[in-house]
Motif scaffolding. Structure first.
Motif, PDB file in Angstrom:
ATOM      1  N   THR A   1      40.040  41.237  36.102  1.00  0.00           N
ATOM      2  CA  THR A   1      40.642  41.965  37.219  1.00  0.00           C
ATOM      3  C   THR A   1      39.613  42.843  37.927  1.00  0.00           C
ATOM      4  O   THR A   1      39.707  43.057  39.135  1.00  0.00           O
TER       5      THR A   1
ATOM      6  N   TYR B   1      36.552  41.945  38.390  1.00  0.00           N
ATOM      7  CA  TYR B   1      35.880  40.980  39.261  1.00  0.00           C
ATOM      8  C   TYR B   1      36.716  40.725  40.517  1.00  0.00           C
ATOM      9  O   TYR B   1      36.184  40.671  41.627  1.00  0.00           O
ATOM     10  N   LEU B   2      38.027  40.586  40.337  1.00  0.00           N
ATOM     11  CA  LEU B   2      38.904  40.375  41.493  1.00  0.00           C
ATOM     12  C   LEU B   2      38.908  41.594  42.410  1.00  0.00           C
ATOM     13  O   LEU B   2      38.968  41.470  43.630  1.00  0.00           O
TER      14      LEU B   2
ATOM     15  N   LYS C   1      35.793  41.497  44.538  1.00  0.00           N
ATOM     16  CA  LYS C   1      35.800  40.467  45.576  1.00  0.00           C
ATOM     17  C   LYS C   1      36.893  40.674  46.617  1.00  0.00           C
ATOM     18  O   LYS C   1      36.763  40.203  47.734  1.00  0.00           O
ATOM     19  N   GLY C   2      37.964  41.364  46.267  1.00  0.00           N
ATOM     20  CA  GLY C   2      39.090  41.519  47.181  1.00  0.00           C
ATOM     21  C   GLY C   2      38.940  42.719  48.094  1.00  0.00           C
ATOM     22  O   GLY C   2      38.321  43.717  47.750  1.00  0.00           O
TER      23      GLY C   2
ATOM     24  N   ALA D   1      43.536  44.330  45.823  1.00  0.00           N
ATOM     25  CA  ALA D   1      42.398  44.907  45.122  1.00  0.00           C
ATOM     26  C   ALA D   1      42.780  46.233  44.470  1.00  0.00           C
ATOM     27  O   ALA D   1      42.330  46.531  43.361  1.00  0.00           O
TER      28      ALA D   1
ATOM     29  N   ALA E   1      44.712  45.402  41.414  1.00  0.00           N
ATOM     30  CA  ALA E   1      43.798  44.925  40.377  1.00  0.00           C
ATOM     31  C   ALA E   1      43.055  46.080  39.728  1.00  0.00           C
ATOM     32  O   ALA E   1      42.842  46.090  38.510  1.00  0.00           O
TER      33      ALA E   1
END
Length: 72
Positions: free
Chosen positions: A15, A17-18, A21-22, A27, A30
């Motif tokens: 999460t 990592y998400l 990236k988000g 985000a 996450a």
């Protein structure tokens, strides 16, 4: 030594990592899930790992306090 604490740790890493990236509101969700997973990981970790982390925190805190006192 049971390794159940690795499940929320891996979930937290995914999460995180998400979150990185988000850019949308997902985000933020996450990031919240990552924080909860890391806390759960610390609760489920064996006492040897908890003790090791506690010692590391005390050493880092002691170094930061000495660094701040030398600046004054």
């Amino acid at each position: 030594m049971p390794l159940f604490f690795l499940i929320p740790l891996c979930t937290a890493l995914i999460t995180a990592y998400l979150f990185k990236k988000g850019t949308d509101e997902i985000a933020y969700l996450a990031a919240m899930f990552t924080a909860i997973s890391l806390i759960l990981t610390l609760v489920l970790a064996p006492w040897q790992i908890q003790l090791g982390l506690l010692i590391i925190v005390f050493l880092i805190t002691n170094k930061l306090l000495q660094k701040n006192e030398s600046k004054q």
